[in-house]
Design an enzyme around this catalytic site. Structure first.
Site, PDB file in Angstrom:
ATOM      1  N   GLN A  36       0.821  -1.210   0.000  1.00 23.00           N
ATOM      2  CA  GLN A  36       0.000   0.000   0.000  1.00 23.00           C
ATOM      3  C   GLN A  36       0.851   1.254   0.000  1.00 23.00           C
ATOM      4  OE1 GLN A  36      -2.177  -0.696   3.655  1.00 23.00           O
ATOM      5  NE2 GLN A  36      -0.301  -1.403   4.636  1.00 23.00           N
ATOM      6  N   HIS A  67      -8.070   2.939  20.170  1.00 21.98           N
ATOM      7  CA  HIS A  67      -7.231   1.845  20.674  1.00 21.98           C
ATOM      8  C   HIS A  67      -7.692   1.337  22.034  1.00 21.98           C
ATOM      9  CE1 HIS A  67      -4.179   3.271  17.564  1.00 21.98           C
ATOM     10  NE2 HIS A  67      -4.648   2.095  17.187  1.00 21.98           N
ATOM     11  N   ASP A  91       0.410  -0.256  13.582  1.00 24.37           N
ATOM     12  CA  ASP A  91       0.876   0.964  14.256  1.00 24.37           C
ATOM     13  C   ASP A  91       1.144   0.721  15.743  1.00 24.37           C
ATOM     14  OD1 ASP A  91      -1.784   1.453  15.659  1.00 24.37           O
ATOM     15  OD2 ASP A  91      -2.404   1.518  13.571  1.00 24.37           O
ATOM     16  N   ASP A 142       0.686 -12.927   6.995  1.00 25.43           N
ATOM     17  CA  ASP A 142      -0.736 -12.838   6.691  1.00 25.43           C
ATOM     18  C   ASP A 142      -1.538 -13.287   7.921  1.00 25.43           C
ATOM     19  OD1 ASP A 142      -2.959 -12.766   4.539  1.00 25.43           O
ATOM     20  OD2 ASP A 142      -3.209 -14.710   5.512  1.00 25.43           O
ATOM     21  N   GLY A 143      -2.368 -12.381   8.439  1.00 25.80           N
ATOM     22  CA  GLY A 143      -3.099 -12.649   9.676  1.00 25.80           C
ATOM     23  C   GLY A 143      -4.072 -13.808   9.540  1.00 25.80           C
ATOM     24  N   ASP A 161      -7.679  -5.472  14.185  1.00 21.26           N
ATOM     25  CA  ASP A 161      -7.500  -4.030  13.958  1.00 21.26           C
ATOM     26  C   ASP A 161      -7.167  -3.835  12.485  1.00 21.26           C
ATOM     27  OD1 ASP A 161      -7.026  -1.354  14.063  1.00 21.26           O
ATOM     28  OD2 ASP A 161      -5.160  -1.491  15.205  1.00 21.26           O
ATOM     29  N   SER A 162      -8.203  -3.890  11.656  1.00 23.14           N
ATOM     30  CA  SER A 162      -7.992  -3.902  10.212  1.00 23.14           C
ATOM     31  C   SER A 162      -8.313  -2.544   9.593  1.00 23.14           C
ATOM     32  CB  SER A 162      -8.914  -4.943   9.584  1.00 23.14           C
ATOM     33  OG  SER A 162     -10.252  -4.488   9.669  1.00 23.14           O
TER      34      SER A 162
HETATM   35  N1  AG3 Z   1      -8.108   0.837  11.612  1.00 23.41           N
HETATM   36  C1  AG3 Z   1      -9.431   1.258  11.189  1.00 23.41           C
HETATM   37  C2  AG3 Z   1      -9.354   2.323  10.161  1.00 23.41           C
HETATM   38  C3  AG3 Z   1     -10.616   2.559   9.422  1.00 23.41           C
HETATM   39  C4  AG3 Z   1     -10.642   3.959   8.956  1.00 23.41           C
HETATM   40  N2  AG3 Z   1     -11.425   4.146   7.781  1.00 23.41           N
HETATM   41  C5  AG3 Z   1     -11.375   5.262   7.043  1.00 23.41           C
HETATM   42  N3  AG3 Z   1     -10.626   6.273   7.364  1.00 23.41           N
HETATM   43  N4  AG3 Z   1     -12.108   5.306   5.962  1.00 23.41           N
HETATM   44  C6  AG3 Z   1      -7.278   1.827  12.172  1.00 23.41           C
HETATM   45  C7  AG3 Z   1      -5.951   1.340  12.575  1.00 23.41           C
HETATM   46  C8  AG3 Z   1      -5.524   1.976  13.842  1.00 23.41           C
HETATM   47  N5  AG3 Z   1      -4.713   1.101  14.609  1.00 23.41           N
END
Ligand code: AG3
Length: 287
Positions: A36, A67, A91, A142-143, A161-162
């Site tokens: 990405q 979090h 993160d 890969d989770g 946490d996706s």
């Molecule tokens: N994970 C969820 C992010 C979703 C945000 N979506 C968006 N901005 N369209 C965040 C990871 C933090 N540890």
């Protein structure tokens, strides 16, 4: 004031006909990893901002809410969480919260993109401050495969946490993955997944619950919390319990916890489980 000058970062929410803009002072980092595009900005009001493929992942100012709510409700529902798995979470914000629990003896984190963690270590050192904890094990894999390969009964809590359910991440919202999580969890195991905005993505929350139920989870609860830098400013996590109900939690332990939180407390935990009328109506299905 115009928002389209170079100094504004904007994420457009096409499904809502809306957008969020943050004024930036400097682009601190940009790279294309194998998976990405990763960007980091210094913003005028929200501290550093992490963006993946154009989507806001977190800001220094408000990530504590997400979090804390992705972790403590599930950990305080479990009678004694010792072994925890985080899927995604590169993160390390969830990891840091999980490690605050004294009962936890091991945390595995299965994140696909090592670059997210390395970039976070550099630009979000506060979130990564506990990465050297001897209980933390960072795996860049890969989770889904990690969960499929996990021994049955090997985790007490699994946290997903996706990113949004697009591309690679879509499978994290489906029954085969939830089934693998169920197998990897102990009897009193709890799964918690980030489940997007109740206001904008109610159908997704319904579908997550349906997929969890199809995977055999008996008990389902959605946790509500504010997250002003995500679409609609209102976000959710959905919990699934293998055998334990999720209405009650270790309330005394939550109230007398010996670690600091900025959002979570026992009253917030209870309140976050309350269902607004439109959610109650939509989510009233089998459990
Ligand atoms: N994970 C969820 C992010 C979703 C945000 N979506 C968006 N901005 N369209 C965040 C990871 C933090 N540890």
């Amino acid at each position: 004031m115009s928002l389209d000058e170079n100094s504004w970062f904007t994420e457009v929410y096409p499904e809502a006909g809306a957008a969020l803009s943050l004024r930036t002072e400097e682009k601190l980092h940009e790279e294309r990893s194998a998976y990405q595009k990763i960007e980091v900005y210094r913003t005028a009001g929200f501290g550093n901002l992490l963006v993946l493929d154009g989507f806001v992942m977190l800001t220094a100012r408000d990530n504590f809410i997400y979090h804390e709510m992705m972790t403590h409700p599930a950990l305080f529902c479990h009678p004694r969480p010792e072994s925890v798995l985080i899927v995604g979470g590169g993160d390390c914000g969830c990891l840091q919260e999980v490690l605050k629990h004294e009962s936890v003896v091991r945390v595995d984190q299965a994140e696909l993109d090592e670059r997210v963690t390395r970039v976070s270590e550099r630009f979000f050192p506060d979130l990564c401050a506990s990465n050297d904890d001897h209980r933390a094990n960072l795996h860049f894999v890969d989770g889904i495969r990690w969960v499929e390969d996990a021994a049955p009964d090997s985790y007490d809590v699994i946290i997903v946490d996706s990113t949004d359910p697009i591309g690679q991440a879509a499978r994290l919202f489906q029954a085969p993955f939830y089934g693998a999580c169920r197998r990897a969890l102990g009897d009193t195991g709890v799964l918690i997944v980030q489940s997007e905005s109740p206001l904008l993505h109610l159908d997704l929350i319904k579908s997550i619950r349906w997929e969890m139920a199809a995977a055999g989870f008996q008990h389902l609860k959605t946790v509500n919390f504010p997250q002003c830098t995500y679409p609609s400013g209102w976000w959710s996590a959905t919990m699934a319990g293998k055998s334990i109900g999720l209405e009650s939690f270790r309330e005394t332990d939550a109230s007398t916890r010996r670690f600091a939180t900025r959002y979570y407390n026992a009253s917030i935990h209870g309140a976050a489980l309350a269902e607004p009328e439109f959610m109650r109506a939509a989510l009233e299905v089998r459990t």
